[in-house]
Design a protein around this motif. Sequence first.
Motif, short mmCIF file in Angstrom:
data_model
loop_
_atom_site.label_atom_id
_atom_site.label_comp_id
_atom_site.label_asym_id
_atom_site.label_seq_id
_atom_site.Cartn_x
_atom_site.Cartn_y
_atom_site.Cartn_z
N GLU A 1 0.87 -1.17 0.00
CA GLU A 1 0.00 0.00 0.00
C GLU A 1 0.91 1.23 0.00
OE1 GLU A 1 -3.76 -0.46 0.59
OE2 GLU A 1 -2.95 -2.33 -0.20
N ALA A 2 0.68 2.15 -0.90
CA ALA A 2 1.51 3.35 -0.99
C ALA A 2 0.64 4.60 -0.87
CB ALA A 2 2.27 3.37 -2.31
N VAL A 3 1.10 5.55 -0.06
CA VAL A 3 0.45 6.84 0.08
C VAL A 3 1.54 7.90 -0.05
CG1 VAL A 3 -0.97 8.35 1.52
CG2 VAL A 3 -1.31 5.86 1.62
N LEU A 4 1.33 8.90 -0.91
CA LEU A 4 2.37 9.87 -1.16
C LEU A 4 1.79 11.18 -1.65
CD1 LEU A 4 3.88 9.17 -4.65
CD2 LEU A 4 2.45 7.46 -3.57
N LEU A 5 2.64 12.19 -1.67
CA LEU A 5 2.36 13.47 -2.31
C LEU A 5 3.17 13.53 -3.59
CD1 LEU A 5 2.43 16.15 0.55
CD2 LEU A 5 0.45 15.54 -0.87
N ILE A 6 2.51 13.88 -4.69
CA ILE A 6 3.20 14.11 -5.96
C ILE A 6 3.14 15.60 -6.24
CG2 ILE A 6 3.15 13.71 -8.46
CD1 ILE A 6 1.98 10.94 -7.86
N ASP A 7 4.31 16.22 -6.34
CA ASP A 7 4.41 17.66 -6.52
C ASP A 7 5.03 17.95 -7.88
OD1 ASP A 7 4.87 20.41 -6.38
OD2 ASP A 7 5.33 20.35 -4.23
N ARG B 1 8.95 16.47 -7.41
CA ARG B 1 9.34 15.45 -6.45
C ARG B 1 8.09 14.73 -5.93
NH1 ARG B 1 11.17 19.62 -1.64
NH2 ARG B 1 9.08 20.32 -1.03
N SER B 2 8.31 13.56 -5.38
CA SER B 2 7.26 12.87 -4.63
C SER B 2 7.79 12.57 -3.24
CB SER B 2 6.83 11.57 -5.33
OG SER B 2 7.85 10.59 -5.27
N ILE B 3 6.86 12.49 -2.27
CA ILE B 3 7.21 12.24 -0.87
C ILE B 3 6.18 11.26 -0.33
CG2 ILE B 3 7.65 13.25 1.40
CD1 ILE B 3 7.62 16.03 -0.06
N GLY B 4 6.63 10.16 0.25
CA GLY B 4 5.63 9.23 0.79
C GLY B 4 6.22 7.97 1.37
#
Length: 251
Positions: A201-207, A212-215
Amino acid sequence: MTSTDIQDYIPEDQWPPVSAMLDGFGDQTLPASPALAGTTLSIPTQGGTAVEHVFTDPATVAWDGGSAAYKAIEARPDIFIIDFVRGEGVDGENVTIIWDRNTGAVTTGISRFVTVDGRIRSTTDFTAAHERSSGLVGKRIFYRYSDLESYEHIYLNPGTFTWNCVRGGEAGLADTDRCMMWDVAEDLYIFFWTEKVMTVEAVLLIDLREQRSIGRMFGWDDPAGEPVILPFNSRLSVLNTTEYPQDTHKH
């Protein structure tokens, strides 16, 4: 040479365990923010009630009955992605919170393990204050998680995407899986995916603005019989955006 040059289709029974990604991804390199220390956030539970979470210091979050180490990253001014794990082993849960203190909007994803037909799988429960989005649809994005790990994503519709490991521990693996996306700010999205082959399961922010992505990824390593917790950040490049022909004439 990348997997696209040297590898063909890889059957599921030849896929490596989830832990194959651990060494290549390395540690999350973005710094933790101390800005939440001394603040309190109410987080909904599966039963519909809410639990007060107190960020007692820059690294500890406490609630009635427990506490955990957390990391908060300020993705943009006053927009935080917060991660912590509560419980252990098969009872472990990875809690990810996106808190926009500019608007007050809070979206929470809690990933946990379930047993399906005798096999450990995973699921994520969301309490979302942000609006569902289609802003990534049509984009093909290349993600560099480290010098060793590179993937691409192709976003087909608001609930389906394709991923492909270009280089790294899963080189040559690719699949099309369920996803969800939410709008946070301009060119900033919450993104979730769950995999049908691996227990991930992946949860992230895509900017897209900051490229960049952070998660994190939260999974189950079958051979070891233990959770795999993989915080990450990446550098991203939008390779292209697909626009469909607007056929208006009749055949």
